[in-house]
Design a protein around this motif. Structure first.
Motif, short mmCIF file in Angstrom:
data_model
loop_
_atom_site.label_atom_id
_atom_site.label_comp_id
_atom_site.label_asym_id
_atom_site.label_seq_id
_atom_site.Cartn_x
_atom_site.Cartn_y
_atom_site.Cartn_z
N LEU A 1 0.70 -1.19 -0.05
CA LEU A 1 0.12 -0.04 0.07
C LEU A 1 0.78 1.25 0.01
N GLY A 2 2.16 1.23 0.13
CA GLY A 2 3.13 2.19 -0.16
C GLY A 2 3.15 3.12 1.26
N LEU A 3 2.70 2.44 2.62
CA LEU A 3 3.02 3.14 3.69
C LEU A 3 4.40 3.48 4.14
N VAL A 4 4.80 4.37 4.87
CA VAL A 4 5.92 4.48 5.22
C VAL A 4 5.83 4.59 6.89
N ASP A 5 6.82 4.55 7.48
CA ASP A 5 7.13 4.88 8.89
C ASP A 5 6.01 3.88 9.72
N VAL A 6 6.12 2.71 9.09
CA VAL A 6 5.31 1.75 9.83
C VAL A 6 5.59 1.12 11.02
N LYS A 7 4.60 0.97 11.80
CA LYS A 7 5.11 0.34 13.10
C LYS A 7 3.73 -0.46 13.59
N PRO A 8 4.08 -1.31 14.51
CA PRO A 8 2.89 -2.10 15.08
C PRO A 8 2.08 -1.26 16.03
N PHE A 9 1.02 -1.82 16.21
CA PHE A 9 0.08 -0.90 17.03
C PHE A 9 0.75 -0.96 18.53
N ASP A 10 1.27 -1.84 19.13
CA ASP A 10 1.80 -1.91 20.21
C ASP A 10 3.42 -1.76 20.01
N GLU A 11 4.27 -1.59 21.04
CA GLU A 11 5.63 -1.34 20.96
C GLU A 11 6.23 -2.78 20.38
N GLU A 12 5.76 -3.77 20.85
CA GLU A 12 6.19 -5.07 20.41
C GLU A 12 5.33 -5.75 19.19
N ASN A 13 5.63 -6.51 18.50
CA ASN A 13 5.06 -7.01 17.37
C ASN A 13 3.61 -7.58 17.66
N SER A 14 2.71 -7.08 16.71
CA SER A 14 1.40 -7.20 17.17
C SER A 14 0.52 -7.61 15.81
N LEU A 15 -0.51 -7.83 15.55
CA LEU A 15 -1.38 -8.29 14.54
C LEU A 15 -1.57 -7.00 13.71
N GLY A 16 -1.84 -5.88 14.26
CA GLY A 16 -2.05 -4.52 13.18
C GLY A 16 -0.58 -3.86 13.15
N ARG A 17 -0.82 -2.88 12.06
CA ARG A 17 0.24 -2.13 11.75
C ARG A 17 -0.34 -0.50 11.53
N ILE A 18 0.26 0.52 11.78
CA ILE A 18 0.06 1.88 11.43
C ILE A 18 1.12 2.48 10.75
N GLY A 19 1.06 3.30 9.66
CA GLY A 19 1.90 4.14 8.96
C GLY A 19 1.10 5.23 8.22
N TYR A 20 1.93 5.83 7.53
CA TYR A 20 1.63 6.94 6.95
C TYR A 20 1.76 7.16 5.23
N LEU A 21 0.60 7.66 4.67
CA LEU A 21 0.81 7.78 3.25
C LEU A 21 1.75 9.07 2.89
N THR A 22 2.30 8.94 1.68
CA THR A 22 3.22 9.89 1.23
C THR A 22 2.67 11.13 1.05
N GLU A 23 1.40 11.31 0.58
CA GLU A 23 0.51 12.15 0.64
C GLU A 23 -0.88 11.96 0.67
N LYS A 24 -1.65 13.24 1.40
CA LYS A 24 -3.12 12.91 1.81
C LYS A 24 -3.93 12.69 0.55
N MET A 25 -4.97 11.77 0.79
CA MET A 25 -5.92 11.37 -0.17
C MET A 25 -7.42 11.50 0.54
N THR A 26 -8.39 11.68 -0.31
CA THR A 26 -9.75 11.52 -0.12
C THR A 26 -10.11 10.05 0.22
N ALA A 27 -11.22 9.76 0.88
CA ALA A 27 -11.56 8.33 1.17
C ALA A 27 -11.59 7.66 -0.11
N GLU A 28 -12.36 8.28 -1.23
CA GLU A 28 -12.32 7.70 -2.67
C GLU A 28 -11.12 7.24 -3.11
N ASP A 29 -10.30 8.34 -3.29
CA ASP A 29 -9.11 8.21 -3.85
C ASP A 29 -8.10 6.98 -3.22
#
Length: 265
Positions: free
Chosen positions: A120-148
């Motif tokens: 998905l091209g996300l950057v600065d990706v981290k687990p939800f928790d400090e240790e590895n977990s099921l989810g991830r969170i990161g950033y798009l390189t540019e903002k997008m609308t929901a549709e885009d």
């Protein structure tokens, strides 16, 4: 050259996806076969289906490495006239062992969720928790609308998606969980996500997301996990080259999502 046994492959897999990362309810590891069986060919897949078993047989595989366990709940009979029993019979007759890396591979560094985030091209990706977990969170390189963003996910995974639009705000921070991860929508919102990507989203979960002001893209269980097949096959090839193991690795390239989009006339 020294013969490589299933035990040695299991040790490699447990380094790639440590067992301690698995959820308590999971069933993983060697599910069919013997640790002492020799391995010359491995077939990597998401699901152990009739089609992937046939592909493994045609390849001459000694071992299947799958994400989803071929045996998940307790087996109370071994009926070869039923789908599971028939698959197990075919595997045993062809001397094919099966090893599963499930939620441990979801949570592992470089595992299912990290591969999805990369797609998905996300950057600065981290687990939800400090240790590895099921989810991830990161950033798009540019903002997008929901549709885009929904179109971006659809293009990245080469599929159709369902969009739950929670408002007119733009998306920059994205949470995700491969497979069926809608239970983490609230967690992603807590971590400041504008949108969440997963599969198998239910109606009331979508309603709750709208009320919580977080967009959701349902990209399906299959599509959010299938990219791990190629990534894992490449990891194994690299490990075998480093260790000097003469093992051929093939990957499933023909499986498709069981869900199809149908249109009205």
């Amino acid at each position: 050259m020294k013969k490589v046994k299933v035990q040695s492959i299991a040790e490699i897999m447990n380094r790639i996806a440590p067992r301690q990362l698995a959820e308590e309810w999971d069933n993983l590891g060697l599910l069919v076969g013997s640790f002492s069986a020799e391995v010359e060919k491995i077939f990597v897949c998401l699901d152990v289906t009739d089609e992937t078993v046939e592909s493994a047989v045609n390849f001459g595989a000694d071992l299947i490495i799958a994400h989803h366990p071929v045996i998940f709940r307790a087996v109370k009979n071994f009926r070869t006239d039923l789908p599971l029993g028939h698959k197990l019979e075919t595997l045993i007759k062809n001397n094919i062992s099966v090893f599963a890396a499930h939620t441990n591979l979801d949570s592992a560094e470089g595992g299912v969720n990290d591969v999805l985030a990369e797609k998905l091209g996300l950057v600065d990706v981290k687990p939800f928790d400090e240790e590895n977990s099921l989810g991830r969170i990161g950033y798009l390189t540019e903002k997008m609308t929901a549709e885009d963003f929904a179109k971006h996910v659809a293009k990245a995974l080469n599929i159709d998606v369902r969009l739950v639009k929670a408002g007119d705000f733009l998306i920059e921070k994205v949470g995700l969980c491969s497979g069926a991860g809608s239970e983490f929508i609230g967690t992603a919102k807590f971590h400041g996500a504008d949108a969440f990507v997963t599969g198998d989203v239910k109606y009331h979960e979508a309603q709750s997301a709208v009320e919580s002001k977080i967009h959701v893209v349902d990209a399906g269980h299959f599509a959010t996990e299938f990219p791990i097949v190629h990534a894992l096959a490449e990891k194994l090839k690299a490990e075998f080259d480093k260790l000097g193991y003469n093992i051929a690795v093939a990957e499933d390239t023909i499986s498709r999502d069981v869900f199809k989009i149908c249109c009205r006339d």
